[in-house]
Design an enzyme around this catalytic site. Structure first.
Site, PDB file in Angstrom:
ATOM      1  N   GLU A 248       0.890  -1.165   0.000  1.00 38.90           N
ATOM      2  CA  GLU A 248       0.000   0.000   0.000  1.00 38.90           C
ATOM      3  C   GLU A 248       0.919   1.203   0.000  1.00 38.90           C
ATOM      4  O   GLU A 248       1.578   1.503   0.995  1.00 38.90           O
ATOM      5  CB  GLU A 248      -0.916  -0.030   1.233  1.00 38.90           C
ATOM      6  N   GLU A 382       4.602  13.052  -4.985  1.00 37.31           N
ATOM      7  CA  GLU A 382       3.860  13.048  -3.731  1.00 37.31           C
ATOM      8  C   GLU A 382       4.607  13.917  -2.729  1.00 37.31           C
ATOM      9  O   GLU A 382       5.702  13.566  -2.278  1.00 37.31           O
ATOM     10  CB  GLU A 382       3.701  11.624  -3.204  1.00 37.31           C
TER      11      GLU A 382
END
Length: 477
Positions: A248, A382
């Protein structure tokens, strides 16, 4: 002030004193002062934890489903009793404001447990195919779990609880920046009656302890949450032993705001969501794509919302924003804000440095860039801080093209009052989760994404399945 000195590892049901281990000083991000220290595991420590988990697996894997349900109920009971202790640790080591630490950051420890208990109550571990063959789902074995600092209990619960429900044993390595809530969780599991060796905890660095886990031949599965770069390293280390890897990872999630949305509500919600947890969420709506006809109005709403966003000490009451977790995050956020300015994006609010009233701690200014193009670093990387980029689009097709033009695919958000459009757009977005008009995920829904956002899903039935092997038994017909 609370000061934790925890130089032990939880192995085979006991706290084992570290011998000749390096130590790591844990800081309070709001003050930059030490709040404790931990011992850092080496390969030998990891091996001891794996041995304990391997020895516990044969008996725990054969426990009845009813027994595991009782164990989960016991964990829930103890967690509720000690939840405030966990919240205090998260507030101190993550810098999460009180409303966040004592609210969502620890509430997930209960909600994810509810989701796993519901899944376990209805899950078919054995069923017969139409051709008469029998399918068994069995625990995969010893699991290595590596969790991040940004939502620590959330990720611990999403890995430990389904692993227990499946009948697996495990070794957990939490982030060294937020270790104390994980050590409290180990105490909770022990008090709840988790058998010796089933759950083990080691602190340590990713390149040392994490890599030792990923490479270990007696670990059957690695479940990792963190950056795409670190996830790739876990996969490479795990490759030689051909173990299962669930990841994840990061996101650069688009928030598509159409002209027919409730614009003020949609933009306010998007800005506030971006600043929640100081922007340190992998599914944060960091790219706000706005239809050109309402772009100027959206910028005005975004500016007013950002100007209302307070930044303050985690100890204070109120819904303010806390600091980033450490100097590494602070420096990265500053670097990318500078890059946005140099690439020609317009700084609507915020910018470099700390808020005016903040002299210590890793506090940053809530920042919004407008007139951003999707090829800029701030639109592609990010940032993992409270930095929102606003990008205009002309029509539905362009909005979808911009949204999908990213190496990530974790979450996406759609704002429109046209239900048909909302569903049409949602189905074209390359993301694992799509939120329409502010809707949140239900308990037990699958969390995960496409592309570099990861492999596999967490939560509920989907999370339980990650920790199970499929065995086919062919019988005479």
């Amino acid at each position: 002030m609370t000061f934790w000195k925890r130089h032990e590892f939880f192995i085979n049901g006991d706290w084992v004193q570290a011998e000749q281990a390096e130590t790591f000083e844990v800081l309070n991000p709001a003050t930059e002062e030490p709040i404790g220290s931990i011992a850092m595991a080496n390969e030998a420590t990891v091996n001891a934890a794996v041995v304990a988990a391997k020895e516990a697996f044969p008996s725990f894997s054969r426990t009845a489903i009813a027994e595991r349900k009782d164990l989960l109920r016991s964990i829930l009971s103890v967690y509720r009793k000690r939840r405030d202790e966990v919240a205090h640790a998260i507030q101190m080591e993550l810098g999460a404001p009180r409303h966040l630490a004592y609210g969502p950051q620890t509430a997930v420890g209960e909600s994810h447990l509810d989701g796993i208990m519901q899944a376990l109550g209805t899950f078919e571990f054995e069923h017969t195919l139409m051709n008469g063959d029998l399918v068994n789902r069995e625990p995969i074995g010893v699991c290595g779990l590596i969790t991040p600092w940004n939502w620590p209990i959330n990720q611990i619960a999403l890995k430990v609880l389904p692993a227990l429900a499946a009948g697996c044993t495990m070794v957990l390595k939490p982030s060294e920046y937020t270790p104390f809530n994980a050590m409290l969780y180990a105490e909770i599991l022990a008090e709840a009656g988790v058998p010796k060796g089933v759950f083990n905890l080691v602190n340590g660095e990713g390149p040392v302890a994490g890599a030792a886990m990923s490479r270990h031949p007696d670990i059957d599965m690695m479940s990792f949450t963190g950056s795409a770069r670190a996830g790739a390293a876990v996969s490479k280390d795990a490759a030689d032993s051909v173990k299962k890897v669930a990841l994840e990872l990061g996101g650069k999630s688009p928030n598509l705001v159409f002209a027919d949305s409730d614009l003020t509500d949609a933009v306010k919600r998007g800005v506030r969501h971006m600043f929640n947890n100081t922007g340190q969420s992998c599914n944060a709506p960091s790219r706000m794509l706005v239809e050109q006809s309402v772009y100027d109005e959206a910028k005005e709403v975004a500016l007013k919302t950002a100007e209302q966003q307070q930044v303050g000490n985690p100890d204070d009451a109120g819904h303010h924003m806390g600091p980033l977790v450490n100097h590494i995050q602070y420096d990265r956020v500053q670097e990318l804000i500078k890059a946005g300015m140099e690439e020609g994006a317009t700084l609507l609010t915020g910018g470099l440095g700390k808020p005016d009233h903040m002299n210590e701690g890793y506090f940053v200014k809530p920042t919004i860039f407008v007139d951003v193009t999707n090829d800029m670093r701030i639109a592609r990387e990010e940032i993992f801080g409270p930095v929102l980029t606003m990008i205009p689009f002309q029509d539905e097709d362009e909005a979808i093209a911009i949204a999908n033009d990213t190496e990530y695919g974790l979450a996406a958000f759609v704002q429109t009052q046209d239900e048909d459009k909302a569903m049409r757009v949602a189905k074209r977005l390359r993301a694992g989760m799509v939120h329409i008009n502010g809707a949140g995920l239900g308990v037990g829904s699958p969390f995960g994404g496409y592309k570099k956002s990861g492999i596999g899903r967490e939560g509920g039935t989907f999370g339980l399945e990650e920790f199970l092997e499929v065995k086919l038994i062919a019988r005479p017909k």
